[in-house]
Enzyme design. Structure first.
Site, PDB file in Angstrom:
ATOM      1  N   SER A 126       4.208   2.557   8.313  1.00 46.60           N
ATOM      2  CA  SER A 126       3.752   1.238   7.222  1.00 46.60           C
ATOM      3  C   SER A 126       5.067   0.987   6.513  1.00 46.60           C
ATOM      4  O   SER A 126       5.931   1.844   6.138  1.00 46.60           O
ATOM      5  CB  SER A 126       2.874   1.723   6.221  1.00 46.60           C
ATOM      6  OG  SER A 126       1.535   1.458   6.901  1.00 46.60           O
ATOM      7  N   HIS A 133       0.598  -1.156  -0.009  1.00 46.03           N
ATOM      8  CA  HIS A 133       0.122  -0.038   0.191  1.00 46.03           C
ATOM      9  C   HIS A 133       0.968   1.119   0.055  1.00 46.03           C
ATOM     10  O   HIS A 133       0.483   2.332  -0.297  1.00 46.03           O
ATOM     11  CB  HIS A 133      -1.156   0.014   1.078  1.00 46.03           C
ATOM     12  CG  HIS A 133      -0.483   0.402   2.418  1.00 46.03           C
ATOM     13  ND1 HIS A 133      -0.341  -0.906   3.398  1.00 46.03           N
ATOM     14  CD2 HIS A 133      -0.412   1.585   2.941  1.00 46.03           C
ATOM     15  CE1 HIS A 133       0.078   0.141   4.544  1.00 46.03           C
ATOM     16  NE2 HIS A 133      -0.056   1.144   4.487  1.00 46.03           N
ATOM     17  N   ASP A 173       1.295  -7.619   2.237  1.00 49.18           N
ATOM     18  CA  ASP A 173       1.449  -6.193   2.051  1.00 49.18           C
ATOM     19  C   ASP A 173       3.017  -5.936   1.846  1.00 49.18           C
ATOM     20  O   ASP A 173       3.280  -5.232   2.609  1.00 49.18           O
ATOM     21  CB  ASP A 173       0.725  -5.586   3.189  1.00 49.18           C
ATOM     22  CG  ASP A 173       0.322  -3.977   2.669  1.00 49.18           C
ATOM     23  OD1 ASP A 173       0.901  -3.593   1.733  1.00 49.18           O
ATOM     24  OD2 ASP A 173      -0.291  -3.554   3.491  1.00 49.18           O
TER      25      ASP A 173
HETATM   26  N1  ARG Z   1      -4.816   0.434   7.822  1.00 51.17           N
HETATM   27  C1  ARG Z   1      -3.516   0.510   7.160  1.00 51.17           C
HETATM   28  C2  ARG Z   1      -2.936   2.093   7.210  1.00 51.17           C
HETATM   29  O1  ARG Z   1      -3.486   2.884   8.051  1.00 51.17           O
HETATM   30  C3  ARG Z   1      -3.639   0.128   5.626  1.00 51.17           C
HETATM   31  C4  ARG Z   1      -4.294   1.040   4.690  1.00 51.17           C
HETATM   32  C5  ARG Z   1      -4.270   0.529   3.245  1.00 51.17           C
HETATM   33  N2  ARG Z   1      -5.170  -0.715   3.205  1.00 51.17           N
HETATM   34  C6  ARG Z   1      -6.610  -0.698   2.622  1.00 51.17           C
HETATM   35  N3  ARG Z   1      -7.200  -1.902   2.728  1.00 51.17           N
HETATM   36  N4  ARG Z   1      -7.193   0.438   2.516  1.00 51.17           N
HETATM   37  O2  ARG Z   1      -2.788   2.941   6.725  1.00 51.17           O
HETATM   38  N1  GLU Z   2      -1.298   1.138   7.521  1.00 52.52           N
HETATM   39  C1  GLU Z   2      -0.723   2.553   8.393  1.00 52.52           C
HETATM   40  C2  GLU Z   2       0.311   3.105   7.495  1.00 52.52           C
HETATM   41  O1  GLU Z   2       0.093   3.557   6.294  1.00 52.52           O
HETATM   42  C3  GLU Z   2      -0.050   1.944   9.527  1.00 52.52           C
HETATM   43  C4  GLU Z   2      -1.132   1.451  10.489  1.00 52.52           C
HETATM   44  C5  GLU Z   2      -1.165   2.453  11.518  1.00 52.52           C
HETATM   45  O2  GLU Z   2      -1.836   3.620  11.618  1.00 52.52           O
HETATM   46  O3  GLU Z   2      -0.260   1.894  12.573  1.00 52.52           O
HETATM   47  O4  GLU Z   2       1.335   3.906   7.827  1.00 52.52           O
END
Ligand code: ARG
Ligand code: GLU
Length: 721
Positions: A656, A94, A229
């Site tokens: 991330s 991502h 990921d």
């Molecule tokens: N929750 C993760 C982060 O904040 C991954 C986001 C990307 N993945 C998704 N299914 N939208 O950013």
């Molecule tokens: N998915 C998050 C990012 O893009 C990390 C998840 C979080 O917020 O800890 O940095």
């Protein structure tokens, strides 16, 4: 004055003794995102207690290569790690997503098919992607803040900006050096960071989205997790290793150091270290602020996004083309929406407001116990109460503005882009027309007028129901009673030239000042513009004014808390600079009768694929590998390919892609998410529930080796068995 330092030290010594005596790991969840240069001073006891065999110098040193030299700020807000001597960088799927998307076409969709360069010549340059290496960091509080006492607050602010600018400009001697000064603790201290910026970054590989985004939004923020990921890039540089713009003559960067990879057993309780770039936390907010987030800010945003998401979803379910067009917007909008829902539940379960109030009582007692303190800090807490009471209405309006106008209907967002275009043109500021036209093309690719008109109608109706009429703006006021009339909205919509891509492009290409009114009189543009203006003049200035006072009070509060804390270490909020978080591999119990194991495996992907949820579509090849048990040596004790694990490191957005290291500093995984039950950790960390989610490095290698047939890359890595 009483000092309990000795008591802490005694307690620590006993704990360290316990660790040495016992052979199993002591698992302790650990709050905090620590500053690398201060580890030596504050964190070594903890690191030893958890079982790390690393010195502070191993993590950060300017005299020799250290772990910090293998961790990069990837793009604008992710982390990556160098894993070979030839500039190979590992990060999340991502995090590479938009680069991979830009390199894709309908005929050759790399997101869909995945991509692996079989040789260096096949690696794909990703324009506008940068990685930054931290060369050094140091505290510069004195340089920035000395001798300002005699000045007014406004003059101080100006002077500070001036000093920051002169310090950073002096250091930015070429186009590939970036110097940044950032405040910590609300401006009580300042740190300088010097980065080397590499701009020739090429895509090396990514699994297909069915692996890299497996679980999609269904599993986002969720444990147990099975997302592969990750994506890989390579840094290219001049032959002498210095950064350069893209060039055919560039060669892979010979890196100072890189992370070695550890395959082999992972155990519950085993220590884990995350080094990365966490973006933002607010751990020192007072109780009225927590109350505001928990009862107003988060619920209001969720409420508004509920409408956007369900409207989009209705259309997406019915039409596959719309599903693709709105997938990315949906994911972006749903990400925060789901996180805040988790945070509200977490804060209430943790009795966050009561806890803050208890801590505030103790603080007030400490303040009141000495006349000098009372004089300096006595009014901090009451001031918060009154500031937040005044702030409430402006905060709410700010949220409505942001969610309904700024990030509202697609055509509102296009209006923003065009508004800044005519502004720049009229002011004679150079406009990059090609990139603007590309942006416009991309906009219309992901745009459907029927969907957008419905979103616009729903959001504006909510705005009218929730915000007082004096904040509507003239056009909205005029149509306020007619919004529920679908026909009417379509009529307004159909009068707008923004509906037509070619007219908009034509407007951009042939713009002259005399054409201005074509845009400014457009009904959608005008509606948005008036809402902007009305918001700014009735609310924004006030919002900003109170916010500044809150920040100033917060600065005094944190200063006082630090003083109260004495000489022991003090946690510092994330600010998108390099930090170290430590913890251990740890599951948790999300509810009565349920315990989560901290490990998942390929078996779980197979199980999920048996359901009819779209997000759980798996490529046939992965199923075949699973059935034939062609796992290589990428297996756990149960003979399964491990996929993810969770741990108690304090992380946030920006982390991330961060490397997750074992007790010896070897790479065991890549951080990519947090568990839903613990997303409150941006405000308060509950050790029972706050967990980060990590991709197991064995799954990464299994995918490269067995799924993608890219053994050339495996050969490049240094693997410790
Ligand atoms: N929750 C993760 C982060 O904040 C991954 C986001 C990307 N993945 C998704 N299914 N939208 O950013
Ligand atoms: N998915 C998050 C990012 O893009 C990390 C998840 C979080 O917020 O800890 O940095």
């Amino acid at each position: 004055m009483m000092n309990y330092d000795w008591l802490f030290r005694l307690r620590r010594a006993i704990l360290v003794g316990l660790v040495i005596l016992s052979t199993t790991f002591m698992s302790v969840a650990d709050e905090g995102m620590w500053i690398p240069t201060l580890l030596k001073k504050y964190n070594m006891d903890d690191l030893q207690r958890l079982g790390f065999r690393l010195s502070a110098d191993d993590v950060y040193s300017v005299n020799h290569a250290s772990l910090k030299d293998a961790v990069v700020l990837f793009g604008g807000g992710c982390t990556g790690e160098v894993i070979s001597s030839e500039g190979l960088v590992l990060t999340n799927h991502h995090c590479g997503y938009s680069s991979i998307q830009s390199l894709s076409s309908v005929e050759n969709n790399l997101l869909k098919s995945g991509f692996w360069a079989k040789s260096r010549s096949e690696e794909l340059y990703s324009p506008s992607l940068k990685v930054r290496f931290l060369e050094r960091m140091e505290e510069v509080t004195d340089k920035i803040t000395s001798n300002l006492e005699s000045l007014s607050k406004a003059q101080q602010k100006e002077k500070i900006q001036e000093r920051i600018l002169s310090l950073t400009q002096e250091l930015e001697t070429d186009l590939f050096t970036e110097a940044v000064v950032k405040p910590i603790l609300y401006g009580n201290q300042y740190f300088l960071y010097v980065y080397k910026v590499y701009k020739d970054i090429r895509l090396v590989g990514a699994p297909p989205s069915t692996i890299g985004k497996f679980g999609g939004d269904t599993d986002n923020w969720v444990w147990p997790r099975h997302t592969g990921d990750f994506s890989m890039f390579r840094i290219y540089a001049n032959t002498d290793g210095s950064p350069s713009e893209y060039s055919d003559d560039n060669i892979p960067l010979k890196t100072k150091t890189f992370l070695k990879i550890k395959l082999g057993k992972l155990e519950k309780g085993e220590p884990t270290m995350v080094i990365g770039y966490p973006g933002k936390t607010q751990l020192y907010l007072p109780s009225p602020a927590i109350n505001m987030y928990q009862t107003t800010s988060f619920p209001t945003r969720i409420n508004i996004r509920d409408i956007k998401l369900s409207t989009w979803k209705n259309f997406m379910d019915k039409d596959p083309k719309i599903e693709i067009q709105y997938a990315s917007k949906y994911a972006r909008t749903a990400n925060g929406w789901k996180k805040w829902k988790g945070a509200i539940l977490g804060l209430s379960r943790f009795h966050a407001i009561e806890r803050k109030k208890d801590a505030e009582k103790k603080f007030q007692l400490w303040v009141d116990s000495e006349p000098e303190r009372k004089k300096s800090y006595g009014s901090i807490l009451p001031r918060f109460d009154s500031l937040y009471a005044q702030f409430a209405i402006y905060n709410e309006r700010h949220i409505y503005y942001q969610e309904v106008v700024e990030r509202g209907a697609d055509l509102f967002q296009l209006s923003t882009i065009l508004n800044s275009f005519i502004h720049d043109k009229d002011k004679g500021i150079l406009v990059d027309q090609t990139s603007l036209l590309n942006k416009i093309d991309k906009f219309y690719n992901d745009y459907n007028p029927v969907v957008d008109a419905e979103v616009m109608m729903q959001l504006l109706s909510l705005y009218i129901d929730s915000v007082a009429p004096e904040f509507y703006g003239k056009s909205l006021y005029k149509i306020r009673d007619k919004l529920n009339d679908k026909y009417f909205v379509k009529k307004v919509y159909n009068k707008s030239f923004l509906l037509d891509k070619e007219s908009v492009k034509d407007f951009v290409v042939n713009y002259s000042r005399s054409e201005r009114s074509k845009l400014t009189k457009d009904p959608i543009f005008k509606l948005k513009y008036e809402m902007d203006q009305t918001y700014v003049f009735t609310s924004f200035f006030k919002y900003q004014y109170i916010n500044e006072q809150i920040e100033a009070n917060q600065k005094s509060y944190v200063k006082a808390l630090k003083e109260m804390n004495g000489r022991t270490r003090f946690k510092v909020d994330a600010n998108l600079t390099m930090r170290v978080s430590y913890g251990s591999i740890e599951g948790y119990s999300p509810k009565d009768g349920v315990i989560y194991r901290p490990f998942t495996s390929l078996k779980g992907i197979f199980e999920k694929s048996q359901t009819d949820i779209m997000d759980y579509t798996v490529p046939q090849k992965l199923i075949d590998l699973y059935k034939s048990k062609d796992f290589g040596n990428y297996i756990n004790e149960e003979g399964q390919v491990p996929v993810a694990f969770c741990a108690s490191n304090h992380t946030t957005g920006g982390n991330s892609g961060s490397p997750v290291l074992n007790r010896d500093g070897y790479l065991i995984g890549v951080n990519f998410d947090r568990c839903w039950d613990g997303t409150m950790s941006d405000l308060m960390f509950d050790p029972q529930y706050c967990r980060n989610i990590i991709l197991d490095i064995r799954y990464v290698l299994f995918l490269i080796d067995k799924f993608s047939n890219a053994p050339n890359l495996i050969d490049e890595l240094e693997i410790v068995q």
